[in-house]
Design a protein around this motif. Structure first.
Motif, PDB file in Angstrom:
ATOM      1  N   ALA A 237       9.935  61.415 -37.599  1.00 57.02           N
ATOM      2  CA  ALA A 237       9.208  60.514 -36.700  1.00 57.02           C
ATOM      3  C   ALA A 237      10.103  59.365 -36.233  1.00 57.02           C
ATOM      4  CB  ALA A 237       7.962  59.976 -37.392  1.00 57.02           C
ATOM      5  N   THR A 238      10.945  58.869 -37.134  1.00 61.72           N
ATOM      6  CA  THR A 238      11.888  57.810 -36.756  1.00 61.72           C
ATOM      7  C   THR A 238      12.886  58.319 -35.722  1.00 61.72           C
ATOM      8  OG1 THR A 238      11.682  56.702 -38.895  1.00 61.72           O
ATOM      9  CG2 THR A 238      13.667  56.228 -37.606  1.00 61.72           C
ATOM     10  N   LEU A 239      13.409  59.504 -35.966  1.00 64.32           N
ATOM     11  CA  LEU A 239      14.314  60.112 -34.993  1.00 64.32           C
ATOM     12  C   LEU A 239      13.606  60.289 -33.651  1.00 64.32           C
ATOM     13  CD1 LEU A 239      16.940  61.562 -34.178  1.00 64.32           C
ATOM     14  CD2 LEU A 239      15.947  63.670 -35.130  1.00 64.32           C
ATOM     15  N   GLY A 240      12.372  60.795 -33.685  1.00 66.24           N
ATOM     16  CA  GLY A 240      11.614  60.996 -32.460  1.00 66.24           C
ATOM     17  C   GLY A 240      11.367  59.696 -31.709  1.00 66.24           C
ATOM     18  N   ARG A 241      11.113  58.617 -32.466  1.00 65.26           N
ATOM     19  CA  ARG A 241      10.895  57.320 -31.812  1.00 65.26           C
ATOM     20  C   ARG A 241      12.144  56.872 -31.057  1.00 65.26           C
ATOM     21  NH1 ARG A 241      12.217  52.310 -33.276  1.00 65.26           N
ATOM     22  NH2 ARG A 241      12.649  52.854 -35.443  1.00 65.26           N
ATOM     23  N   TRP A 242      13.302  57.017 -31.688  1.00 67.22           N
ATOM     24  CA  TRP A 242      14.549  56.625 -31.020  1.00 67.22           C
ATOM     25  C   TRP A 242      14.786  57.467 -29.765  1.00 67.22           C
ATOM     26  CZ3 TRP A 242      17.054  52.330 -31.395  1.00 67.22           C
ATOM     27  CH2 TRP A 242      17.094  51.618 -32.594  1.00 67.22           C
ATOM     28  N   ILE A 243      14.505  58.759 -29.863  1.00 70.09           N
ATOM     29  CA  ILE A 243      14.698  59.634 -28.700  1.00 70.09           C
ATOM     30  C   ILE A 243      13.744  59.233 -27.575  1.00 70.09           C
ATOM     31  CG2 ILE A 243      14.504  61.991 -27.827  1.00 70.09           C
ATOM     32  CD1 ILE A 243      15.287  62.957 -30.658  1.00 70.09           C
ATOM     33  N   GLY A 244      12.484  59.029 -27.922  1.00 72.97           N
ATOM     34  CA  GLY A 244      11.479  58.710 -26.918  1.00 72.97           C
ATOM     35  C   GLY A 244      11.704  57.372 -26.245  1.00 72.97           C
ATOM     36  N   GLU A 245      12.057  56.349 -27.029  1.00 78.25           N
ATOM     37  CA  GLU A 245      12.288  55.030 -26.443  1.00 78.25           C
ATOM     38  C   GLU A 245      13.488  55.055 -25.510  1.00 78.25           C
ATOM     39  OE1 GLU A 245      12.550  52.098 -29.503  1.00 78.25           O
ATOM     40  OE2 GLU A 245      10.415  52.218 -30.009  1.00 78.25           O
ATOM     41  N   GLY A 246      14.561  55.723 -25.942  1.00 78.84           N
ATOM     42  CA  GLY A 246      15.727  55.828 -25.077  1.00 78.84           C
ATOM     43  C   GLY A 246      15.435  56.606 -23.807  1.00 78.84           C
ATOM     44  N   ALA A 247      14.653  57.676 -23.948  1.00 80.16           N
ATOM     45  CA  ALA A 247      14.290  58.484 -22.779  1.00 80.16           C
ATOM     46  C   ALA A 247      13.492  57.660 -21.770  1.00 80.16           C
ATOM     47  CB  ALA A 247      13.500  59.711 -23.212  1.00 80.16           C
ATOM     48  N   ALA A 248      12.677  56.740 -22.256  1.00 82.35           N
ATOM     49  CA  ALA A 248      11.920  55.872 -21.348  1.00 82.35           C
ATOM     50  C   ALA A 248      12.859  54.962 -20.571  1.00 82.35           C
ATOM     51  CB  ALA A 248      10.894  55.050 -22.132  1.00 82.35           C
ATOM     52  N   SER A 249      13.922  54.493 -21.218  1.00 80.78           N
ATOM     53  CA  SER A 249      14.902  53.652 -20.524  1.00 80.78           C
ATOM     54  C   SER A 249      15.637  54.451 -19.453  1.00 80.78           C
ATOM     55  CB  SER A 249      15.916  53.078 -21.523  1.00 80.78           C
ATOM     56  OG  SER A 249      15.295  52.181 -22.415  1.00 80.78           O
ATOM     57  N   VAL A 250      16.022  55.684 -19.778  1.00 79.10           N
ATOM     58  CA  VAL A 250      16.694  56.526 -18.784  1.00 79.10           C
ATOM     59  C   VAL A 250      15.743  56.834 -17.629  1.00 79.10           C
ATOM     60  CG1 VAL A 250      17.895  58.704 -18.379  1.00 79.10           C
ATOM     61  CG2 VAL A 250      18.191  57.516 -20.560  1.00 79.10           C
ATOM     62  N   THR A 251      14.471  56.993 -17.930  1.00 73.46           N
ATOM     63  CA  THR A 251      13.472  57.279 -16.896  1.00 73.46           C
ATOM     64  C   THR A 251      13.332  56.114 -15.920  1.00 73.46           C
ATOM     65  OG1 THR A 251      12.266  58.838 -18.282  1.00 73.46           O
ATOM     66  CG2 THR A 251      11.014  57.774 -16.527  1.00 73.46           C
ATOM     67  N   ALA A 252      13.520  54.895 -16.410  1.00 71.72           N
ATOM     68  CA  ALA A 252      13.471  53.746 -15.510  1.00 71.72           C
ATOM     69  C   ALA A 252      14.548  53.840 -14.435  1.00 71.72           C
ATOM     70  CB  ALA A 252      13.650  52.456 -16.313  1.00 71.72           C
ATOM     71  N   LEU A 253      15.623  54.539 -14.749  1.00 72.70           N
ATOM     72  CA  LEU A 253      16.723  54.713 -13.793  1.00 72.70           C
ATOM     73  C   LEU A 253      16.561  55.967 -12.938  1.00 72.70           C
ATOM     74  CD1 LEU A 253      19.570  53.680 -12.911  1.00 72.70           C
ATOM     75  CD2 LEU A 253      20.505  55.186 -14.678  1.00 72.70           C
ATOM     76  N   LEU A 254      16.135  57.082 -13.563  1.00 65.21           N
ATOM     77  CA  LEU A 254      16.196  58.377 -12.899  1.00 65.21           C
ATOM     78  C   LEU A 254      14.858  58.939 -12.431  1.00 65.21           C
ATOM     79  CD1 LEU A 254      18.747  60.185 -15.251  1.00 65.21           C
ATOM     80  CD2 LEU A 254      19.192  59.188 -13.003  1.00 65.21           C
ATOM     81  N   ASP A 255      13.771  58.570 -13.098  1.00 67.96           N
ATOM     82  CA  ASP A 255      12.447  59.090 -12.761  1.00 67.96           C
ATOM     83  C   ASP A 255      12.407  60.618 -12.716  1.00 67.96           C
ATOM     84  OD1 ASP A 255       9.745  58.935 -12.092  1.00 67.96           O
ATOM     85  OD2 ASP A 255      10.167  58.924  -9.939  1.00 67.96           O
ATOM     86  N   PRO A 256      12.782  61.305 -13.809  1.00 66.95           N
ATOM     87  CA  PRO A 256      12.746  62.771 -13.809  1.00 66.95           C
ATOM     88  C   PRO A 256      11.313  63.276 -13.918  1.00 66.95           C
ATOM     89  CG  PRO A 256      13.285  61.985 -15.997  1.00 66.95           C
ATOM     90  CD  PRO A 256      13.221  60.767 -15.110  1.00 66.95           C
ATOM     91  N   GLU A 257      11.115  64.516 -13.483  1.00 70.31           N
ATOM     92  CA  GLU A 257       9.793  65.121 -13.669  1.00 70.31           C
ATOM     93  C   GLU A 257       9.697  65.827 -15.004  1.00 70.31           C
ATOM     94  OE1 GLU A 257       8.885  68.945 -11.474  1.00 70.31           O
ATOM     95  OE2 GLU A 257      10.741  68.397 -10.449  1.00 70.31           O
ATOM     96  N   LEU A 258      10.849  66.172 -15.593  1.00 67.07           N
ATOM     97  CA  LEU A 258      10.881  66.912 -16.844  1.00 67.07           C
ATOM     98  C   LEU A 258      12.007  66.412 -17.723  1.00 67.07           C
ATOM     99  CD1 LEU A 258      10.000  69.415 -18.593  1.00 67.07           C
ATOM    100  CD2 LEU A 258      11.706  70.741 -17.304  1.00 67.07           C
ATOM    101  N   ILE A 259      11.716  66.230 -18.999  1.00 66.82           N
ATOM    102  CA  ILE A 259      12.734  65.906 -20.001  1.00 66.82           C
ATOM    103  C   ILE A 259      12.738  67.037 -21.022  1.00 66.82           C
ATOM    104  CG2 ILE A 259      13.470  64.276 -21.793  1.00 66.82           C
ATOM    105  CD1 ILE A 259      11.964  62.092 -20.204  1.00 66.82           C
ATOM    106  N   VAL A 260      13.891  67.635 -21.230  1.00 61.41           N
ATOM    107  CA  VAL A 260      14.024  68.767 -22.143  1.00 61.41           C
ATOM    108  C   VAL A 260      14.832  68.330 -23.358  1.00 61.41           C
ATOM    109  CG1 VAL A 260      14.890  71.118 -22.432  1.00 61.41           C
ATOM    110  CG2 VAL A 260      13.895  70.418 -20.247  1.00 61.41           C
ATOM    111  N   ILE A 261      14.291  68.596 -24.537  1.00 56.15           N
ATOM    112  CA  ILE A 261      14.957  68.252 -25.799  1.00 56.15           C
ATOM    113  C   ILE A 261      15.559  69.517 -26.386  1.00 56.15           C
ATOM    114  CG2 ILE A 261      14.725  67.150 -28.058  1.00 56.15           C
ATOM    115  CD1 ILE A 261      13.931  65.298 -25.779  1.00 56.15           C
ATOM    116  N   GLY A 262      16.879  69.542 -26.515  1.00 55.64           N
ATOM    117  CA  GLY A 262      17.567  70.681 -27.095  1.00 55.64           C
ATOM    118  C   GLY A 262      18.360  70.283 -28.327  1.00 55.64           C
ATOM    119  N   GLY A 263      19.097  71.235 -28.873  1.00 50.76           N
ATOM    120  CA  GLY A 263      19.863  70.967 -30.079  1.00 50.76           C
ATOM    121  C   GLY A 263      19.139  71.436 -31.320  1.00 50.76           C
ATOM    122  N   GLY A 264      19.830  71.380 -32.443  1.00 51.58           N
ATOM    123  CA  GLY A 264      19.305  71.930 -33.683  1.00 51.58           C
ATOM    124  C   GLY A 264      18.004  71.324 -34.154  1.00 51.58           C
ATOM    125  N   VAL A 265      17.781  70.046 -33.895  1.00 47.96           N
ATOM    126  CA  VAL A 265      16.557  69.397 -34.403  1.00 47.96           C
ATOM    127  C   VAL A 265      15.309  69.915 -33.707  1.00 47.96           C
ATOM    128  CG1 VAL A 265      17.767  67.302 -35.107  1.00 47.96           C
ATOM    129  CG2 VAL A 265      16.764  67.455 -32.819  1.00 47.96           C
TER     130      VAL A 265
END
Length: 315
Positions: A237-265
């Motif tokens: 959950a802590t890892l997810g919080r960091w990912i989600g908060e950062g993704a919101a910051s990137v969204t302020a710049l890019l406004d994507p319609e889709l965010i895809v989470i990849g990698g082993g986790v």
């Protein structure tokens, strides 16, 4: 047209022949040494020799974990491999001895992101952000169905946005980068610390680690969380919080319609995805007055780098 995709990691390379539909027709791999770049060159040439025996290959894409030059021929810098202004394409071409094969170098996260966009979770999207959560945190940006490389070829290095001034040291040479908090390495670091700091809650994780906190790894944390272990669930959950908060910051710049989470986790499924979505929504600017990006797990798995590198080599 057949192309070879090569996914170059710190300790191994994986390669495959890929057709125009993104299907891998044959695969192979080699072990490598991250400090011996010549061994990486030789391994790439070796897999080319093996795979090109059975297939007519016109292009080869090399997915490299580093900053790639704008002409897609060199690796300018890599945090975990000894590449510095390294002419990777030329080195490999010299070894394979075939000037007719097109060889291009791609950032590994760009390659994985393109595979997801072209053949996976982003097939129906036009604007997508890919986050590859592994040893580090890689990113790929698709805007209006085009991969964004930037003027100098090093766009989408979102893992090196500073989120904690004076925070954990990063392999890029700075402190507090996003990938130091939103990566598999961060999950393991926090898990190992928790085993020492909270021994009364760490029984299940410590058992999986064989009684040695230093042997704890990411899949063990996921395994414990899926079995209902509270500490493991909190770590994800802590890892997810960091990912989600950062993704919101990137969204302020890019406004994507889709965010895809990849990698082993991604193997953690909803145990990771739900905290990501919650943190993203909590931090999204103007929430309730704008469309929100959909957040999904990647579909291409460990072969994404191979597929994406091969497909991008054709263009």
């Amino acid at each position: 047209m057949h192309a070879i995709g090569v996914d170059i990691g710190g300790t191994k390379i994986a390669a495959g022949v890929v057709d125009e539909n993104g299907t891998i027709l044959a695969q192979t791999r080699r072990d490598t040494e991250p400090d011996d770049v010549a061994s990486i060159d030789a391994a790439v040439a070796d897999v080319y020799a093996e795979l090109s025996k059975e297939f007519q290959v016109e292009a080869m894409g090399l997915a490299a974990a580093g900053f790639v030059s704008p002409d897609r021929s060199s690796v300018l810098f890599a945090p975990n491999i000894a590449w510095r202004e390294y002419p990777l394409a030329d080195k490999v071409r010299t070894l394979i001895g075939d000037d007719d094969v097109k060889i291009v170098v791609e950032n590994d996260a760009n390659a994985a992101g393109w595979a997801e966009f072209a053949f996976g979770a982003g097939r129906d999207a036009s604007d997508m952000l890919m986050l590859t959560v592994g040893t580090g945190l890689g990113g790929a940006i698709i805007v209006d169905r085009k991969l964004v490389r930037g003027r100098w070829g090093v766009a989408a290095e979102v893992g090196h946005m500073r989120v904690v001034p004076g925070g954990h040291y990063c392999g890029c040479g700075h402190e507090g980068c996003w990938e130091q908090y939103a990566s598999g390495s961060a999950l393991v670091r926090d898990g190992q610390a928790a085993l020492i700091a909270q021994p009364d809650r760490a029984g299940a994780l410590l058992e999986l680690a064989g009684g040695d906190p230093s042997k704890l790894n990411g899949p063990q944390i996921t395994q414990a969380a899926q079995a209902g272990d509270e500490l493991a669930i909190e770590l994800l959950a802590t890892l997810g919080r960091w990912i989600g908060e950062g993704a919101a910051s990137v969204t302020a710049l890019l406004d994507p319609e889709l965010i895809v989470i990849g990698g082993g986790v991604g193997a953690a499924g909803d145990l990771l995805l739900q905290p990501v979505r919650k943190a993203f929504a909590d931090q999204l600017s103007a929430r309730g007055h704008r469309p929100e990006a959909q957040i999904d797990l990647a579909q291409q798995g460990n072969e994404a780098g191979i597929v994406g590198a091969a497909d991008l080599a054709r263009s």
